[in-house]
Scaffold this motif. Structure first.
Motif, mmCIF file in Angstrom:
data_model
loop_
_atom_site.group_PDB
_atom_site.id
_atom_site.type_symbol
_atom_site.label_atom_id
_atom_site.label_comp_id
_atom_site.label_asym_id
_atom_site.label_seq_id
_atom_site.Cartn_x
_atom_site.Cartn_y
_atom_site.Cartn_z
ATOM 1 N N VAL A 1 0.848 -1.199 0.000
ATOM 2 C CA VAL A 1 0.000 0.000 0.000
ATOM 3 C C VAL A 1 0.884 1.250 0.000
ATOM 4 C CG1 VAL A 1 -1.878 1.186 1.165
ATOM 5 C CG2 VAL A 1 -1.740 -1.277 1.267
ATOM 6 N N VAL B 1 0.735 4.267 -2.787
ATOM 7 C CA VAL B 1 0.527 5.670 -2.435
ATOM 8 C C VAL B 1 1.711 6.507 -2.921
ATOM 9 C CG1 VAL B 1 0.239 7.300 -0.532
ATOM 10 C CG2 VAL B 1 -0.939 5.111 -0.473
ATOM 11 N N GLU C 1 -3.321 8.330 -16.365
ATOM 12 C CA GLU C 1 -4.376 7.834 -15.492
ATOM 13 C C GLU C 1 -3.877 7.591 -14.071
ATOM 14 O OE1 GLU C 1 -7.847 4.485 -15.841
ATOM 15 O OE2 GLU C 1 -5.938 4.167 -16.816
ATOM 16 N N MET D 1 -2.671 10.779 -9.414
ATOM 17 C CA MET D 1 -3.926 10.878 -8.659
ATOM 18 C C MET D 1 -3.919 12.000 -7.641
ATOM 19 S SD MET D 1 -4.945 6.962 -8.124
ATOM 20 C CE MET D 1 -4.635 5.711 -9.333
ATOM 21 N N VAL E 1 -7.410 13.043 -6.440
ATOM 22 C CA VAL E 1 -8.013 12.055 -5.540
ATOM 23 C C VAL E 1 -7.418 12.220 -4.144
ATOM 24 C CG1 VAL E 1 -8.479 9.613 -5.203
ATOM 25 C CG2 VAL E 1 -8.234 10.491 -7.504
ATOM 26 N N TYR E 2 -6.102 12.455 -4.111
ATOM 27 C CA TYR E 2 -5.422 12.642 -2.828
ATOM 28 C C TYR E 2 -5.994 13.855 -2.088
ATOM 29 C CZ TYR E 2 -1.574 12.164 0.445
ATOM 30 O OH TYR E 2 -0.833 11.951 1.569
ATOM 31 N N SER F 1 -9.093 12.996 -0.420
ATOM 32 C CA SER F 1 -8.877 12.214 0.805
ATOM 33 C C SER F 1 -8.393 13.095 1.943
ATOM 34 C CB SER F 1 -7.889 11.079 0.613
ATOM 35 O OG SER F 1 -7.537 10.904 -0.681
ATOM 36 N N ILE F 2 -7.621 14.141 1.630
ATOM 37 C CA ILE F 2 -7.212 15.068 2.691
ATOM 38 C C ILE F 2 -8.461 15.685 3.308
ATOM 39 C CG2 ILE F 2 -5.991 17.217 3.232
ATOM 40 C CD1 ILE F 2 -4.045 16.629 1.056
ATOM 41 N N ALA G 1 -10.303 13.059 5.399
ATOM 42 C CA ALA G 1 -9.562 12.765 6.629
ATOM 43 C C ALA G 1 -9.697 13.918 7.621
ATOM 44 C CB ALA G 1 -8.091 12.513 6.296
ATOM 45 N N VAL H 1 -17.774 8.776 0.818
ATOM 46 C CA VAL H 1 -16.970 7.567 1.005
ATOM 47 C C VAL H 1 -17.760 6.339 0.560
ATOM 48 C CG1 VAL H 1 -15.648 6.204 2.658
ATOM 49 C CG2 VAL H 1 -15.715 8.659 2.895
ATOM 50 N N ARG I 1 -10.213 5.517 -10.741
ATOM 51 C CA ARG I 1 -9.144 6.034 -9.884
ATOM 52 C C ARG I 1 -9.659 6.671 -8.608
ATOM 53 N NH1 ARG I 1 -8.188 11.163 -11.997
ATOM 54 N NH2 ARG I 1 -5.937 11.030 -11.967
ATOM 55 N N TRP I 2 -10.935 7.110 -8.607
ATOM 56 C CA TRP I 2 -11.454 7.803 -7.427
ATOM 57 C C TRP I 2 -11.632 6.871 -6.241
ATOM 58 C CZ3 TRP I 2 -11.397 12.905 -6.939
ATOM 59 C CH2 TRP I 2 -11.201 13.628 -8.102
ATOM 60 N N MET J 1 -9.372 5.175 -5.038
ATOM 61 C CA MET J 1 -8.151 5.238 -4.245
ATOM 62 C C MET J 1 -8.323 6.169 -3.045
ATOM 63 S SD MET J 1 -5.817 3.238 -5.225
ATOM 64 C CE MET J 1 -4.229 3.827 -4.710
ATOM 65 N N LEU J 2 -9.431 6.903 -3.036
ATOM 66 C CA LEU J 2 -9.750 7.809 -1.935
ATOM 67 C C LEU J 2 -9.506 7.179 -0.562
ATOM 68 C CD1 LEU J 2 -11.408 10.568 -1.262
ATOM 69 C CD2 LEU J 2 -13.282 9.015 -0.892
ATOM 70 N N ILE K 1 -7.742 4.584 0.300
ATOM 71 C CA ILE K 1 -6.342 4.211 0.543
ATOM 72 C C ILE K 1 -5.533 5.439 0.951
ATOM 73 C CG2 ILE K 1 -4.266 3.309 -0.572
ATOM 74 C CD1 ILE K 1 -6.378 1.197 -0.069
ATOM 75 N N PHE K 2 -5.708 6.529 0.212
ATOM 76 C CA PHE K 2 -4.994 7.767 0.546
ATOM 77 C C PHE K 2 -5.406 8.256 1.928
ATOM 78 C CE2 PHE K 2 -4.703 8.725 -4.233
ATOM 79 C CZ PHE K 2 -3.500 8.060 -4.318
ATOM 80 N N MET K 3 -6.716 8.141 2.203
ATOM 81 C CA MET K 3 -7.206 8.616 3.491
ATOM 82 C C MET K 3 -6.551 7.844 4.626
ATOM 83 S SD MET K 3 -11.093 8.832 4.713
ATOM 84 C CE MET K 3 -11.122 7.121 5.161
#
Lengths: 209, 204
Positions: free
Chosen positions: A95, A99, A142, A145, A148-149, A152-153, A156, B101, B146-147, B149-150, B152-154
């Motif tokens: 993983v 990342v 592709e 990302m 997307v990151y 996620s920030i 989180a 999510v 790809r979205w 992966m949200l 995993i990054f989180m």
């Protein structure tokens, strides 16, 4: 030889007349509706400028702290790569690698490639690796990302908001700017034009030598 | 030029990498413009996509059963599965984020698995369908992949930030399985050739 006066749709293989969309127009495949091209104004110059900006921004976005957290009197800060390190220390090597690739290495390689390609096209200097670089960049598209990151920030932070005190650092602002730049970069990069220019450059080089 | 002709049936192959249209008469093996190998359709598209899809189906099970992250509070570990994390978010009133999510880590991967299976069945059994609609479905699947992966990054962010003496978040075994599902389905979508859907349609 090999000069054809037709084009084909990449997703339904419809034989088309060469696309003549001008700047500001969009060309769609009449059969499957795929967006074939959307030429942009001064694509090479813009791509070059944006690649330089992106390359510069990459460093603060990666090195400066993004989010600071205070929880029960303890403080901690997160940098883009520290998530990878934390996962690695957890023993989640696969993983961590994913990342690392999607949020650090691929974005960097992508920006360097677009910098190299647009720089060579801008200065009209041929290079035998131009086609290779262009292909690699196409395959990497592709797997970059960053956006997307970013999401996620946000998720989180919302999760942690009620439990801890959060602070946002310059790394996060640089990261947001980097995402804006890479988005503009993909929007301005005119694939057809780039391939034509690369072809012209290599032909001229072959004829000269 | 015929109104609705496939480039291949008219003797052209489009280079997969640079989009150059090459005449098949001379049977060239690589693109004259960018030197990448030429294929009329993605080689072994259906076999490769099936293999990748089956692996992702298998990995999808551990990804949902095992905990994706474990919250350690003063020595007591509380495992969280993907679904559990969403329920927790919604319970604590963070409904929009919970829904986000939910879409990214449950709806997108599962509908992707089903969608790619349908595309494979359609291409293999030569179903007569509205190919335009099916191509659109393929495009959506390829775009949203790809979205996922949200999550995993989180986890990588949470594992990094929440690392104190009393409270710690560690990644669980499902994280590896889930990341593999996302990546394998992305490869599966990449290997599927939507032109196969069009090749099978008898009346266009």
């Amino acid at each position: 030889m090999n000069i054809t006066h037709y084009d084909a749709c990449p997703e339904c293989d419809l034989l088309l007349n060469p696309n003549t969309a001008s700047v500001g127009e969009k060309a769609h495949c009449p059969r499957c509706g795929l967006l074939l091209s959307r030429p942009s104004k001064r694509s090479v110059e813009r791509t070059f400028a944006l690649s330089i900006a992106g390359f510069i921004l990459f460093f603060p976005a990666n090195l400066l702290p993004m989010v600071g957290i205070t929880m029960m009197g303890n403080a901690n800060t997160g940098v883009l790569y520290s998530g990878v390190v934390a996962l690695f220390n957890n023993g989640m090597i696969a993983v961590a690698a994913v990342v690392f690739l999607a949020s650090i290495l691929f974005p960097l390689v992508h920006i360097i490639l677009s910098l190299l390609i647009s720089g060579h096209l801008y200065f009209n200097s041929p290079n035998r690796y131009l086609a290779h670089w262009m292909r690699w960049m196409h395959h990497l598209d592709e797997w970059v990302m960053l956006e997307v990151y970013m999401l996620s920030i946000i998720v989180a932070c919302v999760k942690l908001m009620s439990l801890a005190k959060l602070e946002f650092g310059w790394g996060l602002y640089a990261f947001i700017a980097l995402i804006v730049i890479t988005t503009l970069l993909t929007g301005n990069l005119d694939n057809d034009l780039f391939w034509q220019r690369i072809h012209q450059l290599s032909n001229r080089n072959n004829n000269a030598s | 030029m015929q109104a609705k002709a496939n480039a291949l049936s008219q003797g052209f192959i489009r280079c997969h990498d640079c989009g150059y249209l090459v005449k098949t008469v001379n049977q060239p093996s690589s693109c004259p413009r960018c030197d990448s190998p030429l294929h009329a359709r993605h080689p072994h598209s259906l076999q490769r996509t099936t293999a990748l899809l089956l692996s992702s189906f298998l990995l999808y099970i551990p990804a949902n059963i095992f905990p994706i992250m474990i919250v350690n509070q003063f020595g007591v570990g509380e495992p969280n599965t993907i679904a559990g994390g969403i329920v927790e978010l919604i319970d604590s009133g963070m409904i929009p984020i919970g829904l986000l999510v939910l879409v990214a880590s449950i709806l997108v991967p599962s509908s992707k698995l089903i969608g790619i299976s349908l595309l494979l069945l359609c291409a293999h059994f030569r179903w007569q369908v509205n190919a335009r609609r099916w191509t659109t479905m393929y495009r959506v699947i390829a775009f949203v992949g790809r979205w996922s992966m949200l999550d995993i990054f989180m986890i990588s962010i949470l594992v990094d930030l929440v690392n104190f003496n009393g409270v710690q978040i560690i990644a669980g075994p499902a994280a590896t399985a889930f990341a593999a599902v996302v990546i394998l389905t992305m490869f599966a979508a990449e290997n599927f050739d939507p032109r196969l859907l069009w090749d099978n349609q008898q009346n266009l």
